[in-house]
Design an enzyme around this catalytic site. Structure first.
Site, PDB file in Angstrom:
ATOM      1  N   SER A   1     -12.005  18.342  20.929  1.00  0.00           N
ATOM      2  CA  SER A   1     -13.438  19.029  19.835  1.00  0.00           C
ATOM      3  C   SER A   1     -13.919  17.908  21.128  1.00  0.00           C
ATOM      4  O   SER A   1     -15.031  18.230  22.001  1.00  0.00           O
ATOM      5  CB  SER A   1     -13.053  17.662  18.382  1.00  0.00           C
TER       6      SER A   1
ATOM      7  N   ASP B   1     -20.748  18.057  18.288  1.00  0.00           N
ATOM      8  CA  ASP B   1     -19.425  17.600  19.242  1.00  0.00           C
ATOM      9  C   ASP B   1     -19.099  18.456  19.298  1.00  0.00           C
ATOM     10  O   ASP B   1     -19.878  20.132  19.631  1.00  0.00           O
ATOM     11  CB  ASP B   1     -18.472  16.539  18.696  1.00  0.00           C
TER      12      ASP B   1
ATOM     13  N   ASP C   1     -16.923  21.614  19.536  1.00  0.00           N
ATOM     14  CA  ASP C   1     -16.177  22.106  18.593  1.00  0.00           C
ATOM     15  C   ASP C   1     -17.513  22.902  17.353  1.00  0.00           C
ATOM     16  O   ASP C   1     -16.992  22.917  16.261  1.00  0.00           O
ATOM     17  CB  ASP C   1     -14.997  22.228  18.315  1.00  0.00           C
TER      18      ASP C   1
ATOM     19  N   ASP D   1     -18.000  21.023  14.567  1.00  0.00           N
ATOM     20  CA  ASP D   1     -17.773  21.182  13.411  1.00  0.00           C
ATOM     21  C   ASP D   1     -18.494  19.574  12.536  1.00  0.00           C
ATOM     22  O   ASP D   1     -18.359  18.920  11.081  1.00  0.00           O
ATOM     23  CB  ASP D   1     -16.826  20.462  12.788  1.00  0.00           C
TER      24      ASP D   1
END
Length: 451
Positions: free
Chosen positions: A97, A237, A239, A241
């Site tokens: 992340s 960010d 990734d 999510d």
């Protein structure tokens, strides 16, 4: 032996010192040994170590007899979607992340995208992966490459009424993470013009690791919003999510206020539904949920707790001020794409600017934002604050840390799970000066205990 890369909810560590190919293989083999999945969905984010670690993870799962559906480059929520949409027994995304570039990690779920956390199997995987256990040989599983995008994009679009959308111009900043390719696919289906910066996926992070939650990382998006003259700015960010919002003036929109807006949108689509929120800041969310005919439900902070309560309450939506937003029709998981799609529908319906949507909520409930302080004894500090304010508070709550409510203000203070930190949030009823006064008063007490 304990492994430093295993955290409460996921796996994160420096590569290769804390996480390498051998450990990735043992994690895959341990997962297959404990849960015995016949098939698994795998993917990795843009980090340079991702393909190698994902391949080793796949080998471990296959050596345990599991077939692999390989999504390749993917965001975390694409694994959540695959684990709930495809006929697989679980999924693992190789991602760190917003951690530094030399880190990597894993987020693990079971069938239906149910999280694997410390209380639901992650500690068992750690124990097995860190031991000298010798695994019995099993028939090796197969691997197939799979493109999840067509079904995933269709599912994202099912959350909005495309007939109600206006031709908005939007600035998007994936931060060289995984969001860029998904945004390109969505743009083809929507009446929007997406002006992009840092769109190319690049695990070397030429512009720094994307984490828009940090104030120092917001300026580039803010400036780009003004330079392109758009009505909305978005940043993610690595990734993707988490999605972060900027209004047409380039001002960052605190994610706390997004929880209330998204709750309203979901209650339009699912009248009378339950909405989950965390205890840090609550007044704005609860007011909007109740005005919209919904039922607010408080949960402890953290994705594993939120998802558990989402499922037990069959809630339509859950939101945290950390910019994690959860949806019942997304396997009760968090998504960084659904929130901005819903907000564009809201902007189109209301015919107002983003700044106008949040201005009245900021005025109604001023907030301090989360303030972190390193202290010598977090438990003693929390007890001292409780004792000091006990005689004047109207109510106390211990769902997550300590929340104390007064007639015109409230605060929440909670300990970090991993560091000697306390995290403070303060809110008031329409009185910004009071918020500043109480914030500063609390900080003065807290900082007496700092290192």
């Amino acid at each position: 032996m304990p492994l430093s890369c295993f955290k409460a909810y996921d796996i994160r560590g420096r590569v290769p010192e804390e996480l390498d190919r051998d450990l990735a293989w043992r994690i895959g083999r341990a997962y297959s040994h404990l849960f015995k999945p016949s098939s698994m969905a795998l993917g990795h984010d843009i980090r340079l170590s991702g393909p190698e670690l994902c391949a080793a993870l796949a080998d471990g799962l296959r050596d345990g007899g599991s077939d692999i559906v390989n999504l390749g480059l993917a965001g975390t929520e694409e694994i959540y979607f695959a684990a709930s949409h495809l006929d697989v027994d679980g999924g693992i995304i190789v991602t760190a992340s917003h951690n530094p570039a030399d880190y990597n990690g894993m987020k693990l779920v079971k069938r239906g995208a149910v999280p694997v956390s410390g209380e639901t199997g992650l500690k068992d995987i750690e124990e097995l992966a860190g031991s000298s256990h010798s695994f019995s040989p099993l028939p090796r599983g197969k691997i197939e490459e799979y493109d999840i995008h067509p079904a995933y994009i269709d599912h994202l679009l099912s959350f909005i009424d495309r007939e109600r959308l206006s031709p908005l111009k939007i600035l998007v900043n994936p931060g060289n993470g995984c969001a860029g390719p998904v945004l390109d696919l969505l743009e083809r289906e929507l009446p929007f013009e997406l002006a992009g910066i840092q769109k190319e996926p690049d695990g070397s992070f030429p512009d720094g690791v994307p984490n828009p939650l940090l104030p120092e990382n917001r300026q580039v998006t803010s400036q780009a919003v003004l330079a392109h003259g758009v009505g909305l700015g978005l940043a993610w960010d690595g990734d993707f999510d988490r999605c972060f919002f900027f209004d047409e003036n380039g001002d960052f929109v605190e994610s706390y206020y997004l929880v209330g807006l998204l709750a309203q949108m979901m209650l339009r689509k699912c009248p009378g539904g339950k909405i989950i929120h965390d205890p840090r800041l609550i007044w704005n969310t609860r007011e909007l949920v109740e005005e919209s005919g919904g039922i607010p439900v408080m949960s402890r902070t953290g994705h594993a707790f939120i998802k558990e309560v989402m499922r037990s309450e069959d809630a339509v939506y859950g939101g945290e001020m950390s910019a994690h937003h959860y949806f019942r029709d997304f396997a009760y998981c968090d998504s960084g794409m659904i929130p901005w799609l819903l907000v564009t529908e809201l902007l189109s319906r209301e015919g107002r600017n983003m700044s106008e949507l949040v201005a009245e909520r900021r005025a109604a409930y001023p907030i301090s934002g989360e303030i972190n302080n390193r202290v010598s004894d977090p438990d003693r500090l929390v007890c001292q604050l409780e004792e000091k304010y006990d005689s004047t508070c109207l109510s106390k709550d211990f769902t997550d840390g300590l929340s104390m409510t007064f007639a015109e203000w409230r605060f929440n203070i909670r300990k970090s799970n991993t560091e000697p930190l306390v995290r403070l949030n303060v809110e008031t009823r329409g009185d910004y000066a009071l918020m500043q006064e109480k914030r500063d008063q609390l900080l003065a007490l807290i900082r007496r205990e700092t290192y």
